[in-house]
Design a protein around this motif. Structure first.
Motif, PDB file in Angstrom:
ATOM      1  N   PHE A  63       0.811  -1.094  -0.059  1.00 47.69           N
ATOM      2  CA  PHE A  63       0.184   0.184   0.097  1.00 47.69           C
ATOM      3  C   PHE A  63       1.470   1.356  -0.049  1.00 47.69           C
ATOM      4  N   SER A  64       2.094   1.338  -0.402  1.00 48.96           N
ATOM      5  CA  SER A  64       2.752   2.019  -0.034  1.00 48.96           C
ATOM      6  C   SER A  64       2.314   3.275  -1.526  1.00 48.96           C
ATOM      7  N   GLY A  65       2.216   2.713  -2.629  1.00 48.67           N
ATOM      8  CA  GLY A  65       1.775   3.358  -3.550  1.00 48.67           C
ATOM      9  C   GLY A  65       2.917   4.097  -4.955  1.00 48.67           C
ATOM     10  N   GLN A  66       3.908   2.872  -4.776  1.00 42.06           N
ATOM     11  CA  GLN A  66       4.882   2.849  -5.814  1.00 42.06           C
ATOM     12  C   GLN A  66       4.323   1.326  -6.601  1.00 42.06           C
ATOM     13  N   ASN A  67       3.735   0.535  -6.279  1.00 47.88           N
ATOM     14  CA  ASN A  67       3.105  -0.315  -7.051  1.00 47.88           C
ATOM     15  C   ASN A  67       1.135   0.484  -7.525  1.00 47.88           C
ATOM     16  N   ALA A  68       0.864  -1.020  -8.946  1.00 48.31           N
ATOM     17  CA  ALA A  68      -0.672  -1.115  -8.565  1.00 48.31           C
ATOM     18  C   ALA A  68      -1.518  -1.906  -8.004  1.00 48.31           C
ATOM     19  N   TYR A  69      -0.779  -1.990  -7.072  1.00 48.24           N
ATOM     20  CA  TYR A  69      -1.479  -3.087  -5.685  1.00 48.24           C
ATOM     21  C   TYR A  69      -2.562  -2.679  -5.334  1.00 48.24           C
ATOM     22  N   PHE A  70      -2.485  -1.283  -4.870  1.00 48.04           N
ATOM     23  CA  PHE A  70      -3.471  -0.761  -3.999  1.00 48.04           C
ATOM     24  C   PHE A  70      -5.288  -0.603  -4.890  1.00 48.04           C
ATOM     25  N   ASN A  71      -4.571  -0.015  -6.347  1.00 52.36           N
ATOM     26  CA  ASN A  71      -5.725   0.136  -7.421  1.00 52.36           C
ATOM     27  C   ASN A  71      -6.410  -1.430  -7.676  1.00 52.36           C
ATOM     28  N   TRP A  72      -5.591  -2.256  -8.165  1.00 50.82           N
ATOM     29  CA  TRP A  72      -6.445  -3.631  -8.367  1.00 50.82           C
ATOM     30  C   TRP A  72      -7.407  -3.580  -6.948  1.00 50.82           C
ATOM     31  N   TYR A  73      -6.864  -3.886  -5.634  1.00 48.63           N
ATOM     32  CA  TYR A  73      -7.850  -4.528  -4.676  1.00 48.63           C
ATOM     33  C   TYR A  73      -9.251  -3.449  -5.294  1.00 48.63           C
ATOM     34  N   VAL A  74      -8.648  -2.288  -4.994  1.00 49.19           N
ATOM     35  CA  VAL A  74     -10.201  -1.239  -5.262  1.00 49.19           C
ATOM     36  C   VAL A  74     -10.961  -1.614  -6.787  1.00 49.19           C
ATOM     37  N   ASN A  75      -9.946  -2.188  -7.845  1.00 49.09           N
ATOM     38  CA  ASN A  75     -11.404  -2.189  -9.117  1.00 49.09           C
ATOM     39  C   ASN A  75     -11.770  -3.690  -8.721  1.00 49.09           C
ATOM     40  N   SER A  76     -11.189  -4.054  -7.723  1.00 46.88           N
ATOM     41  CA  SER A  76     -12.258  -5.467  -7.571  1.00 46.88           C
ATOM     42  C   SER A  76     -12.734  -5.582  -6.962  1.00 46.88           C
ATOM     43  N   LEU A  77     -13.005  -4.740  -5.740  1.00 45.29           N
ATOM     44  CA  LEU A  77     -14.334  -4.373  -4.864  1.00 45.29           C
ATOM     45  C   LEU A  77     -15.227  -3.346  -5.739  1.00 45.29           C
ATOM     46  N   ILE A  78     -14.685  -3.084  -6.545  1.00 45.32           N
ATOM     47  CA  ILE A  78     -15.832  -2.143  -7.628  1.00 45.32           C
ATOM     48  C   ILE A  78     -16.764  -3.232  -8.268  1.00 45.32           C
ATOM     49  N   VAL A  79     -16.054  -3.338  -8.948  1.00 42.95           N
ATOM     50  CA  VAL A  79     -16.669  -5.004  -9.671  1.00 42.95           C
ATOM     51  C   VAL A  79     -17.068  -5.948  -8.976  1.00 42.95           C
ATOM     52  N   THR A  80     -16.631  -6.152  -8.835  1.00 41.99           N
ATOM     53  CA  THR A  80     -17.344  -7.402  -7.353  1.00 41.99           C
ATOM     54  C   THR A  80     -18.876  -6.708  -6.706  1.00 41.99           C
ATOM     55  N   ALA A  81     -18.567  -5.381  -6.576  1.00 43.82           N
ATOM     56  CA  ALA A  81     -20.161  -4.941  -5.813  1.00 43.82           C
ATOM     57  C   ALA A  81     -21.268  -4.586  -6.877  1.00 43.82           C
ATOM     58  N   ILE A  82     -20.539  -3.995  -7.150  1.00 43.08           N
ATOM     59  CA  ILE A  82     -21.624  -3.986  -8.629  1.00 43.08           C
ATOM     60  C   ILE A  82     -22.073  -5.065  -9.582  1.00 43.08           C
ATOM     61  N   GLN A  83     -21.527  -5.988  -9.261  1.00 39.44           N
ATOM     62  CA  GLN A  83     -21.507  -7.202  -9.974  1.00 39.44           C
ATOM     63  C   GLN A  83     -22.752  -7.711  -9.543  1.00 39.44           C
ATOM     64  N   VAL A  84     -22.141  -8.256  -8.260  1.00 38.49           N
ATOM     65  CA  VAL A  84     -23.130  -8.689  -7.165  1.00 38.49           C
ATOM     66  C   VAL A  84     -24.821  -8.383  -7.101  1.00 38.49           C
ATOM     67  N   VAL A  85     -24.423  -6.964  -6.517  1.00 40.70           N
ATOM     68  CA  VAL A  85     -25.562  -5.986  -6.667  1.00 40.70           C
ATOM     69  C   VAL A  85     -26.872  -6.569  -7.794  1.00 40.70           C
ATOM     70  N   LEU A  86     -26.272  -5.873  -9.172  1.00 39.17           N
ATOM     71  CA  LEU A  86     -26.873  -5.982 -10.579  1.00 39.17           C
ATOM     72  C   LEU A  86     -27.522  -7.545  -9.791  1.00 39.17           C
ATOM     73  N   ALA A  87     -26.351  -8.720 -10.259  1.00 41.05           N
ATOM     74  CA  ALA A  87     -27.296 -10.009 -10.571  1.00 41.05           C
ATOM     75  C   ALA A  87     -28.316 -10.912  -9.852  1.00 41.05           C
ATOM     76  N   LEU A  88     -27.700 -10.035  -8.215  1.00 39.30           N
ATOM     77  CA  LEU A  88     -28.661 -10.862  -7.540  1.00 39.30           C
ATOM     78  C   LEU A  88     -30.392  -9.838  -7.609  1.00 39.30           C
ATOM     79  N   PHE A  89     -30.419  -9.476  -8.366  1.00 37.06           N
ATOM     80  CA  PHE A  89     -31.843  -7.942  -8.373  1.00 37.06           C
ATOM     81  C   PHE A  89     -31.923  -8.647  -9.456  1.00 37.06           C
ATOM     82  N   LEU A  90     -31.317  -8.977 -10.562  1.00 38.34           N
ATOM     83  CA  LEU A  90     -31.995  -9.237 -11.953  1.00 38.34           C
ATOM     84  C   LEU A  90     -32.128 -10.498 -11.682  1.00 38.34           C
ATOM     85  N   SER A  91     -31.087 -11.185 -11.334  1.00 34.93           N
ATOM     86  CA  SER A  91     -31.686 -12.424 -11.528  1.00 34.93           C
ATOM     87  C   SER A  91     -33.071 -13.227 -10.243  1.00 34.93           C
ATOM     88  N   SER A  92     -32.918 -12.324  -9.470  1.00 32.89           N
ATOM     89  CA  SER A  92     -33.824 -12.921  -8.973  1.00 32.89           C
ATOM     90  C   SER A  92     -35.973 -12.398  -8.840  1.00 32.89           C
TER      91      SER A  92
END
Lengths: 280, 303
Positions: free
Chosen positions: A66-95
């Motif tokens: 998390f020192s900002g010298q690499n993109a790890y933190f970005n990847w982590y946030v990206n994964s969180l965003i993608v997962t959150a949106i996907q879960v909410v959309l998939a749950l609502f629409l599939s239900s």
């Protein structure tokens, strides 16, 4: 005395057996964790093993993440965003879709349900090429929408929600209609609260799928700082290997939140991940 | 105003509502699935270069049937068959043992065995790649050195590559499959076992004559997902070999070959032809398997 040992012996043997199996199964994770406390150059030179100099073990690698010298933190946030949106959309629409299968009889239902089963049977890998062309035409390459769009309705979830709702008597709906609820009101105000436990299980199922998805995000995402976590971690495995500090600590840190969630919501994890299992 | 009211009435009617609920699936099915399948078929008869496409008949298929393709196909099918053969009996035995009355702390063992399933294939692959590294001090080489064996270059030789792939599969999936069988076991009435005991049946007899037949629905389900997962395997091999090229293609799967042709070499026509072949194989296997096993989905529909 013989009576007691006859009763205790199977227990001891069984527990011994399972203890051995569990220890073997946890070795890879223990290796990962121990190695995350060592400098990456050690790993390059000696390989992944348990020999660690505890005096020099430290959390330096984690600080690096998390020192900002690499993109790890970005990847982590990206994964969180993608997962959150996907879960909410998939749950609502599939239900919604599962609800229509469980609660209504209408023309074309049989065909539609066959289509759901068909999609369940065909690995997505079969269609990644045309899917990629489509996403390119839509202009969603290197865009979160490109990862999310093909996965907004998940057949597995539809199937599960349908199974869950089939158990609720349809008279229930008629009663609600008499009370003045509209068709959509019944779903939003009555059914969704009723489905809470299944949402938890399916949310975890879909969350795991999305968090761990590799091939499709690798194809869609091009720039380094837009990658999701698994894709980013894979990109660290360069042959020149001076990234092992981040790779190992990063891999470890990708599991830890899931482990914590698992410890808290074990029941839903098990339910979610074995949702397809036959229940009677 | 009148029109709007009619529209509202139409949308809110009990006849229309189910179609509105179905709409998300209908759209995503038509756009992403049906169209893609159609597109794959079309492109498999074309040479695709940028925006230009050219119909070339069966040429892609002629090129496709080459030794590397058959190797990839063989690898995928072999992986699928062996994983099916391991990942049904082994977790079933474990579940039966765990479910036994003499067992204590069931939940703890169950949860601990489930943990590997929480890791992503990428993380699991990285750990296995390094555990089975070629350095003499890599974990597995250290381990076999205890038994006096020389260090092995695990990921360069056919038998050991398969060993690593199967171990990875066992590691990640045993806990999940065991859980399927555990929930299947809860459905078996206890008195069946009791009356068998009164008749003098041994534990082994009870396992083969009660547990195995009554767990058939679960086994069929696990078989279905194992076939699916086996044929679609890609990431495991991609991570173990750090890319899509393995020495002599020992780790190349059919999806890997599709990726190689379609994305790495940008031969979209050929990649699509591979997609079509994979689609046909998966559908044929599924149809046979479901017919043979009485059809798990058909059975569920009755409910």
């Amino acid at each position: 005395m013989a009576e007691v040992s006859r009763k205790v012996l199977p227990t001891v043997l069984l527990m011994l057996l399972f203890t051995v199996i569990v220890v073997i199964f946890l070795i890879p994770l223990a290796l990962l964790f121990v190695s995350s406390l060592r400098p990456g150059s050690d790993l390059m030179r000696y390989g992944l093993n348990f020999s660690i100099d505890w005096a020099n073990a430290n959390l330096h690698n984690y600080r690096l993440l998390f020192s900002g010298q690499n993109a790890y933190f970005n990847w982590y946030v990206n994964s969180l965003i993608v997962t959150a949106i996907q879960v909410v959309l998939a749950l609502f629409l599939s239900s919604c879709v599962g609800y229509s299968f469980a609660m209504y009889d209408y023309k074309g239902k049989g065909i539609a349900f066959t289509c759901v089963l068909l999609v369940m049977m065909v690995p997505t890998e079969v269609i990644i090429l045309p899917l990629y062309r489509m996403i390119t035409k839509m202009g969603f390459v290197d865009n979160f929408l490109g990862i999310i769009l093909p996965y907004i309705v998940i057949p597995m979830l539809i199937f599960f929600f349908r199974q869950y709702l089939v158990g609720i008597p349809r008279d229930f709906l008629d009663a609600a209609r008499v009370d003045g609820y509209s068709e959509y009101g019944i779903f939003l105000k009555i059914m969704i609260p009723l489905m809470k436990p299944s949402f938890a299980a399916m949310g975890i199922y879909e969350g795991m799928q999305s968090w761990n998805n590799f091939l499709w995000p690798m194809i869609v995402m091009r720039s380094n700082n837009k990658m999701t976590l698994p894709v980013g971690l894979q990109s660290l495995m360069s042959p020149y290997g001076n990234n092992y500090d981040i790779l190992i600590a990063g891999a470890c840190f990708a599991i830890i939140p899931i482990l914590i969630l698992f410890a808290c919501f074990q029941k839903y994890f098990v339910e979610g991940m074995t949702a397809g299992g036959v229940k009677g | 105003m009148e029109k709007q009211n009619l529209f509202k009435k139409f949308i809110y009617s009990q006849k229309t509502a189910p179609y509105v609920f179905l709409l998300p699936f209908a759209i995503s099915f038509l756009v992403f699935f049906a169209y893609s399948i159609f597109d794959t078929f079309v492109m498999s008869f074309q040479r695709v270069a940028g925006g230009n496409t050219e119909f070339i008949g069966l040429k892609n298929y002629q090129v496709l049937f080459n030794p590397i393709f058959f190797k990839a196909l063989k690898n995928s099918i072999f992986y699928m068959i062996v994983t099916c053969c391991i990942m049904i009996p082994f977790p079933m035995l474990l579940a039966t043992a765990l479910n036994s009355k003499s067992m204590r702390c069931k939940n703890m063992y169950r949860s601990l065995l489930f943990i590997p399933a929480l890791t992503s294939v990428v993380v699991a692959g990285v750990v296995f790649r390094l555990m089975f590294g070629e350095l003499p001090n890599s974990f597995m080489n250290q381990l076999i050195a205890r038994f006096g064996a020389e260090p092995i270059i695990w990921l360069r030789r056919v038998p050991t590559v398969w060993l690593v792939l199967f171990l990875l599969c066992i590691w990640r999936w045993t806990g999940v499959n065991m859980m399927y069988f555990l929930s299947g076991l809860q459905q078996i009435p206890e008195d069946l076992y009791e009356s068998a005991s009164i008749d003098g049946a041994s534990a082994i007899q009870k396992f083969f004559h009660i547990t195995v037949p009554l767990l058939k629905p679960t086994s069929v389900y696990v078989l279905t997902i194992s076939i699916y997962g086996g044929m679609a395997m890609f990431t495991e091999s991609y991570i173990l070999f750090n890319g899509n090229s393995s020495p002599n293609n020992i780790g190349l799967t059919i999806v890997g070959y599709l990726y190689k042709m379609g994305f790495e070499q940008n031969n979209i026509g050929l990649g699509s032809a591979i997609g079509v072949v994979l689609l046909c194989i998966v559908l044929i296997i599924n149809v046979i398997q479901l017919k043979f096993n009485g059809g798990i989905f058909a059975k569920r529909k009755e409910k």
